[in-house]
Design a protein around this motif. Sequence first.
Motif, PDB file in Angstrom:
ATOM      1  N   GLU A   6       7.829  -2.504  11.934  1.00 56.51           N
ATOM      2  CA  GLU A   6       8.004  -2.001  10.491  1.00 56.51           C
ATOM      3  C   GLU A   6       7.137  -1.049  10.190  1.00 56.51           C
ATOM      4  OE1 GLU A   6       7.512  -6.691  10.209  1.00 56.51           O
ATOM      5  OE2 GLU A   6       6.436  -5.190  11.390  1.00 56.51           O
ATOM      6  N   SER A   7       7.603  -0.118   9.039  1.00 56.08           N
ATOM      7  CA  SER A   7       6.698   0.918   8.744  1.00 56.08           C
ATOM      8  C   SER A   7       6.798   1.330   7.238  1.00 56.08           C
ATOM      9  CB  SER A   7       7.082   2.233   9.535  1.00 56.08           C
ATOM     10  OG  SER A   7       8.306   2.762   9.497  1.00 56.08           O
ATOM     11  N   GLY A   8       6.050   2.208   6.649  1.00 55.35           N
ATOM     12  CA  GLY A   8       6.358   2.413   5.219  1.00 55.35           C
ATOM     13  C   GLY A   8       5.562   1.787   4.144  1.00 55.35           C
ATOM     14  N   GLY A   9       4.700   0.954   4.587  1.00 60.00           N
ATOM     15  CA  GLY A   9       3.708   0.448   3.513  1.00 60.00           C
ATOM     16  C   GLY A   9       2.592   1.290   3.120  1.00 60.00           C
ATOM     17  N   GLY A  10       1.862   0.878   2.220  1.00 59.01           N
ATOM     18  CA  GLY A  10       0.869   1.870   1.666  1.00 59.01           C
ATOM     19  C   GLY A  10       0.656   1.365   0.170  1.00 59.01           C
ATOM     20  N   LEU A  11      -0.197   2.460  -0.449  1.00 60.93           N
ATOM     21  CA  LEU A  11      -0.753   1.995  -1.854  1.00 60.93           C
ATOM     22  C   LEU A  11       0.093   2.672  -2.725  1.00 60.93           C
ATOM     23  CD1 LEU A  11      -2.917   0.967  -3.817  1.00 60.93           C
ATOM     24  CD2 LEU A  11      -4.257   2.892  -3.008  1.00 60.93           C
ATOM     25  N   VAL A  12       0.300   2.308  -3.914  1.00 59.81           N
ATOM     26  CA  VAL A  12       1.284   2.651  -5.053  1.00 59.81           C
ATOM     27  C   VAL A  12       0.853   2.336  -6.256  1.00 59.81           C
ATOM     28  CG1 VAL A  12       3.126   1.147  -4.576  1.00 59.81           C
ATOM     29  CG2 VAL A  12       3.681   3.438  -5.586  1.00 59.81           C
ATOM     30  N   SER A  17       7.549   3.485  -6.407  1.00 61.18           N
ATOM     31  CA  SER A  17       8.347   3.096  -5.395  1.00 61.18           C
ATOM     32  C   SER A  17       7.911   3.341  -3.913  1.00 61.18           C
ATOM     33  CB  SER A  17       9.728   4.037  -5.595  1.00 61.18           C
ATOM     34  OG  SER A  17      10.289   3.880  -6.845  1.00 61.18           O
ATOM     35  N   LEU A  18       8.550   2.506  -2.947  1.00 65.70           N
ATOM     36  CA  LEU A  18       8.419   2.600  -1.643  1.00 65.70           C
ATOM     37  C   LEU A  18       9.395   2.393  -0.963  1.00 65.70           C
ATOM     38  CD1 LEU A  18       4.705   1.101  -1.230  1.00 65.70           C
ATOM     39  CD2 LEU A  18       5.429   3.090  -0.709  1.00 65.70           C
ATOM     40  N   ARG A  19       9.702   2.847   0.211  1.00 61.53           N
ATOM     41  CA  ARG A  19      10.691   2.552   1.119  1.00 61.53           C
ATOM     42  C   ARG A  19      10.110   2.120   2.534  1.00 61.53           C
ATOM     43  NH1 ARG A  19      15.424   6.016   4.408  1.00 61.53           N
ATOM     44  NH2 ARG A  19      13.538   6.439   5.421  1.00 61.53           N
ATOM     45  N   LEU A  20      10.258   0.593   2.953  1.00 59.80           N
ATOM     46  CA  LEU A  20       9.776   0.135   4.109  1.00 59.80           C
ATOM     47  C   LEU A  20      10.984   0.040   5.243  1.00 59.80           C
ATOM     48  CD1 LEU A  20       8.156  -3.239   2.984  1.00 59.80           C
ATOM     49  CD2 LEU A  20       7.212  -0.760   3.074  1.00 59.80           C
ATOM     50  N   SER A  21      10.700   0.263   6.349  1.00 58.82           N
ATOM     51  CA  SER A  21      11.628   0.297   7.315  1.00 58.82           C
ATOM     52  C   SER A  21      11.225  -0.391   8.633  1.00 58.82           C
ATOM     53  CB  SER A  21      11.544   2.025   8.131  1.00 58.82           C
ATOM     54  OG  SER A  21      12.017   2.871   7.153  1.00 58.82           O
TER      55      SER A  21
END
Length: 118
Positions: A6-12, A17-21
């Motif tokens: 997985e990738s794409g996490g973070g602080l928002v 919006s975020l997109r996880l892959s």
Amino acid sequence: QVQLVESGGGLVQAGGSLRLSCAASGRTFSMNRMGWFRQASGKERTFVASIFWSAGSTYYADSVKGRLTISRDNAKNTVYLHMNSLKPEDTAVYYCAAALRTNKFDTWGQGTQVTVSS
């Protein structure tokens, strides 16, 4: 064997919006269904969304319908989780999962942290 990363996490901020892959490798031809689960601190892991790899049929937890969207790119062996209108209660570690040849999710990624600030 299938491996998931997985990738794409973070602080928002809330409302963002975020997109996880989730990239799959290995015996990807055996994948029947892909899904996303999440686990908030001190709570059990819960289902978020899933997609059948061939047909593309999707399913969602009621709490995320209309805000989160699962999609796939068969050519890239990648599944995505598009996250809009994020809320602080969406804060969790998000896990990608695969069901190989059955409907049971039996292969898991390492997880990616999503934090939504108010």
